[in-house]
Design an enzyme around this catalytic site. Structure first.
Site, PDB file in Angstrom:
ATOM      1  N   ASP A  91       0.855  -1.191   0.000  1.00 11.58           N
ATOM      2  CA  ASP A  91       0.000   0.000   0.000  1.00 11.58           C
ATOM      3  C   ASP A  91       0.886   1.234   0.000  1.00 11.58           C
ATOM      4  O   ASP A  91       2.045   1.179   0.427  1.00 11.58           O
ATOM      5  CB  ASP A  91      -0.935   0.010   1.220  1.00 11.58           C
ATOM      6  N   CYS A 151     -51.008  -8.723 -21.583  1.00 14.72           N
ATOM      7  CA  CYS A 151     -50.931  -8.624 -20.117  1.00 14.72           C
ATOM      8  C   CYS A 151     -49.884  -7.644 -19.596  1.00 14.72           C
ATOM      9  O   CYS A 151     -50.198  -6.760 -18.807  1.00 14.72           O
ATOM     10  CB  CYS A 151     -50.678 -10.002 -19.519  1.00 14.72           C
TER      11      CYS A 151
END
Ligand SMILES: NC(=O)c1ccc[n+]([C@@H]2O[C@H](COP(=O)([O-])OP(=O)(O)OC[C@H]3O[C@@H](n4cnc5c(N)ncnc54)[C@H](O)[C@@H]3O)[C@@H](O)[C@H]2O)c1
Length: 436
Positions: A30, A267
Site C-alpha cells: 500500500d 398482459c
C-alpha cells in the site's frame, strides 16, 4: 503460492487474511505507511467481523507481510492481485488513476523479472481497463503481454459487514482472461472455495460487477416502490414481496433475463399501466416503474433504426405476434415496427404461421384493424414466398420452420434478429442482432 496484494483497504485486507489462511504466502502493498505498519503489527486495516483474528493469526505464523515497496513485492511473488480503489469522478465516471498508477509500478517490477508474472485485477473496473493496463505494463517494462506477463480480471463480490463470510462463500468465482495458463493459476487460488469457477472473456468479466450492482440497486428501488404503493393501501408490503420471491419460475429466475426485443402482448403492458395509474391515483411517485414503458418504447425504436440502417426498402417479417405459439397481436411490438416502417414508405411482407386473418376475433381483430388496417395485403400464406422480393428478413418469433427458411436465404439478404438465432445463423454474412 507467493502472492502480492496491492491496496490494503476493504478488499485487499480481507484478501490478504483469507488467502494466507488458505495456505498462501501474502505480501500486502500500500502507499499508506500506516496500513503497511498495521498489517506488519498483525492488525487489520479495517473493522470487519473475524478479519482481525485472521490477520493476527496469519501474521504470527509468518504467512503475511506488508510493504510500500511495490517493485520488491512483484519480484518476490508469482501473482499480484490489484485491489486499489476505483472511486467515482466528479462527473460520475470511474476514476481509474490508482489502477493505472499500479500498472506503471508493476511495469517497473516486471521489467526486472525473469519469470512469467500474472496480474489479477480484483478492483471494479470498466470494460477495456485490463487492455489499457497491459499496454502500460508493456510500455514501461518493454516486455510482452502473454509472453512475459498476463492480465486477468477477477472481480470481487464481497459486501462490507459480511466480507470474510462472503469471501469464503462466493456466489461464483469469475475470471476474465485471454490466457488459459494465467486463468488456471488464478483459479487455483480459490480451489477451497465453493461455487462455480467461470472463465470468460475479459470484457464480460469487467462489465459483470456493474451489471450485478445495478441490478441490486434496481431490486431495492423496485421493492421500495411496491412497498410505497402497498403502504398507501394498508397492504403489508413485506408479505407481498415474500410471496413475490416464492415464485422461482418467473420472478426469481433466469426467465425474462435474455437481452432481445421489447415486451408486448395483452398482459404485461396493461398491468404495468394499471399499477402505474394506481400509484398515480394514490399520489405515490414510482419513477422506476414509470421508466419501464419508456425503456420498452426505446427498444422498439432501436429495432426500427436497425432496419433503417440496412438502407434497404423491402422488408419481410417472420412472425408478427408478440411471441411464438400465439396469434395474439395486441400490443405486439412487431406491429408497431411494421406500422412505423409503412409510415416511412417501406414495402413490408409478413408471414406468421399462427395468424389466419379470417380467424382473428374480438379485441385482437380490433387492435390490428386499428394499427394495420390493410394487413391482409401484407401477409403471405406460403413461407417460401416471404424470401422472394425482400432485401431484409426480420425474425420476430423463434419457430422451427422460420429457422429453416433463414438457413436457405442468400447471403445478400440481411437478417435482422430479435430472438437470438442459433450460432450457425448468427454467423451468416449480413446478420444483425438487436443487442448482441
Ligand atoms: N468495499 C467493498 O465492499 C468492495 C466490494 C467489491 C469490490 N470492491 C472494489 O474493490 C476495489 C477496492 O475497494 P476498497 O473498498 O477495498 O477500497 P479502499 O479505498 O478501502 O482501499 C484501497 C486501497 O488502495 C490503496 N492504494 C491506492 N493506490 C495504491 C497504489 N498505487 N499502490 C498500492 N496501494 C494503493 C489505498 O491507500 C487504499 O488503502 C474498488 O474497485 C471497489 O469498487 C469493493
Amino acid at each position: 503460492m507467493n502472492i502480492s496484494i496491492f491496496g490494503l483497504g476493504y478488499v485487499g485486507c480481507v484478501s490478504v487474511g483469507c488467502l494466507a489462511k488458505n495456505g498462501h504466502h501474502v505480501i500486502g502493498v500500500d502507499v499508506s505507511q500506516t496500513k503497511v505498519d498495521q498489517i506488519n503489527a498483525g492488525k487489520a486495516t479495517i473493522i470487519e467481523k473475524d478479519i482481525d483474528h485472521i490477520i493476527a493469526d496469519q501474521r504470527a505464523k509468518g504467512n503475511i507481510e506488508a510493504t510500500t515497496d511495490s517493485k520488491e513485492a512483484i519480484l518476490k511473488t508469482d501473482i499480484s492481485i490489484i485491489a486499489v480503489g476505483t472511486p467515482s469522478s466528479d462527473k460520475g465516471h470511474l476514476n481509474l488513476s490508482y489502477i493505472f498508477k499500479v500498472a506503471e509500478i508493476a511495469g517497473l517490477g516486471i521489467k526486472e523479472k525473469k519469470d512469467f508474472h500474472v496480474i489479477a485485477i480484483r478492483s471494479t473496473i470498466m470494460p477495456g481497463t485490463c487492455d489499457k493496463f497491459a499496454s502500460i505494463v508493456e510500455e514501461v517494462s518493454g516486455k510482452k503481454r502473454n509472453v512475459d506477463f498476463a492480465i486477468v480480471d477477477n472481480p470481487e463480490f464481497l459486501r462490507e459487514g459480511t466480507a470474510v463470510d462472503d469471501y469464503y462463500n462466493p456466489p461464483l468465482t469469475l475470471i476474465g482472461s485471454d490466457n488459459a495458463d494465467a486463468a488456471e493459476k488464478v483459479a487455483s487460488l480459490y480451489r477451497q472455495l465453493p461455487g462455480e469457477v467461470i472463465v470468460t472473456d475479459l470484457k464480460i468479466a469487467e462489465i459483470m460487477k456493474y451489471v450485478n450492482n445495478t441490478f441490486h440497486a434496481l431490486k431495492i428501488s423496485f421493492g421500495n416502490e411496491v412497498g410505497n404503493i402497498c403502504a398507501e393501501m394498508g397492504i403489508d408490503s413485506h408479505k407481498v414481496m415474500e410471496i413475490f420471491c416464492k415464485d422461482k419460475q418467473l420472478n426469481i429466475s433466469p426467465y425474462y433475463f435474455k437481452p432481445g426485443f421489447a415486451f408486448g402482448g395483452s398482459c404485461l403492458p396493461k398491468d404495468l399501466k394499471g399499477l402505474q395509474t394506481l400509484a398515480h391515483d394514490l399520489y405515490v411517485n414510482v419513477p422506476v416503474i414509470e421508466s419501464i414503458n419508456k425503456s420498452n418504447e426505446l427498444q422498439i425504436n432501436r429495432a426500427v433504426e436497425l432496419i433503417q440502417h440496412t438502407e434497404k426498402k423491402r422488408i419481410g417479417f417472420l412472425g408478427l405476434s408478440f411471441k411464438a405459439g400465439t396469434d395474439d397481436l395486441r400490443n405486439s411490438p412487431a406491429v408497431t415496427v411494421v406500422e412505423t416502417l409503412l409510415g416511412k414508405g417501406y414495402e413490408v411482407k409478413i408471414y406468421d404461421k399462427n395468424i389466419y386473418l379470417s380467424n382473428l376475433t374480438g379485441t385482437n381483430k380490433a387492435y390490428i384493424d386499428h394499427h394495420i388496417p390493410h394487413l391482409s395485403k401484407l401477409m403471405v400464406s406460403d413461407i417460401n414466398e416471404l424470401g422472394k422480393d425482400v432485401d431484409v428478413i426480420v425474425i420476430n418469433n423463434k419457430e422451427k420452420e422460420y429457422l429453416e427458411v433463414l438457413e436457405k436465404t442468400p447471403d445478400t439478404t440481411v437478417i435482422v434478429d430479435m430472438v437470438r438465432l442459433p450460432e450457425a445463423l448468427r454467423a451468416k454474412k449480413n446478420y444483425k442482432g438487436i443487442n448482441w
